[in-house]
Design an enzyme around this catalytic site. Structure first.
Site, PDB file in Angstrom:
ATOM      1  N   TYR A  14      26.005 -21.915  97.197  1.00 36.99           N
ATOM      2  CA  TYR A  14      27.198 -20.709  97.862  1.00 36.99           C
ATOM      3  C   TYR A  14      27.374 -20.176  96.909  1.00 36.99           C
ATOM      4  CZ  TYR A  14      27.471 -25.732  99.967  1.00 36.99           C
ATOM      5  OH  TYR A  14      27.140 -26.922 100.376  1.00 36.99           O
ATOM      6  N   HIS A  19      33.133 -17.056 101.478  1.00 34.73           N
ATOM      7  CA  HIS A  19      34.259 -18.845 101.225  1.00 34.73           C
ATOM      8  C   HIS A  19      34.167 -18.705 100.137  1.00 34.73           C
ATOM      9  CE1 HIS A  19      35.798 -21.615 103.879  1.00 34.73           C
ATOM     10  NE2 HIS A  19      35.497 -22.266 103.444  1.00 34.73           N
ATOM     11  N   ASN A  70      37.291 -28.511 100.645  1.00 32.31           N
ATOM     12  CA  ASN A  70      37.360 -29.553 101.172  1.00 32.31           C
ATOM     13  C   ASN A  70      38.602 -30.199 100.574  1.00 32.31           C
ATOM     14  OD1 ASN A  70      36.620 -28.221 103.640  1.00 32.31           O
ATOM     15  ND2 ASN A  70      35.944 -30.168 104.439  1.00 32.31           N
ATOM     16  N   ASP A  95      39.771 -16.689 101.114  1.00 38.58           N
ATOM     17  CA  ASP A  95      39.320 -16.229 101.653  1.00 38.58           C
ATOM     18  C   ASP A  95      39.927 -16.428 103.143  1.00 38.58           C
ATOM     19  OD1 ASP A  95      37.699 -19.156 101.646  1.00 38.58           O
ATOM     20  OD2 ASP A  95      37.335 -18.604 103.595  1.00 38.58           O
ATOM     21  N   ASN A 116      40.320 -24.883 104.432  1.00 38.08           N
ATOM     22  CA  ASN A 116      40.112 -26.112 104.972  1.00 38.08           C
ATOM     23  C   ASN A 116      40.796 -26.549 102.996  1.00 38.08           C
ATOM     24  OD1 ASN A 116      39.677 -27.777 106.845  1.00 38.08           O
ATOM     25  ND2 ASN A 116      37.254 -27.328 106.464  1.00 38.08           N
TER      26      ASN A 116
END
Length: 205
Positions: A14, A19, A70, A95, A116
């Site tokens: 990631y 994100h 999350n 973001d 989230n």
């Protein structure tokens, strides 16, 4: 002390995702202000440092929650409880698809707007923390949002991305002094970006 928390997802998969721009922001702040060595604490990667402001040095704890996006609120709330930090002394970099790429807005309170990580923070801290919203643009259709935020920045994004990251670090003393309006204005001055991208009409508010 002020907590600066960047939102993102841990791990190399990631690392360069849109994100993860919140992680990128706190990494640049750590580099720019020469923070101490990063370490594991509060379910996060954290680093301590001081930033000089017009009112004197301010102690800062940088956080990159390792709980995945999350569940970011669990990590930040643990640190906030430990240091007895109120929500108004927590700034969260994240973001924002409703801002065009490179745009920047400060905001205190409100809802999660589909983010989230912010939703998790609200559930743990209440809504009154400060949000540093970093525009990544909207793909144009709701069904494309998930893939958009979890895809990497393109080479063409690098000029505005690097300018924005440098600006949020350089102008940081204004935020630490509590002047979010001045901070926002200075970031936009240092890293100007159009209010709208060619692919979308963004809500620049």
């Amino acid at each position: 002390m002020i907590i600066l928390a960047g939102l993102g997802n841990p791990g190399p998969k990631y690392q360069n995702n849109r994100h993860n721009i919140g992680f990128m922001a706190v990494d640049e702040i750590a580099r720019h202000w020469r923070f101490g060595t990063a370490r594991a604490k509060f379910q996060s990667v954290v680093a301590d440092g001081e930033v000089d402001t017009a009112d004197g040095p301010v102690k800062v704890l940088l956080m990159k929650p390792q709980t995945y996006m999350n569940e970011s609120g669990r990590a930040v709330s643990e640190a906030a409880r430990f240091y007895k930090i109120p929500p108004e002394d927590i700034i969260v970099f994240h973001d924002e698809i409703d801002l065009a790429p490179g745009r920047f807005r400060m905001k205190t309170g409100g809802g999660a707007a589909g983010q989230n990580g912010v939703r998790s923070l609200i559930s743990q801290l209440g809504p009154d923390f400060r949000r540093a919203r970093m525009g990544i643009g909207h793909p144009g259709e709701a069904r494309l949002v998930h893939g958009h935020v979890l895809s990497d920045f393109h080479k063409a994004d690098q000029p505005w991305l690097e300018a924005l990251l440098d600006a949020v670090a350089t102008a940081l003393p204004f935020a630490l002094a509590g002047d979010d309006e001045r901070y926002q204005g200075e970031v936009l001055r240092l890293a100007p970006a159009p209010k709208f991208s060619p692919r979308q009409v963004a809500r620049d508010d």
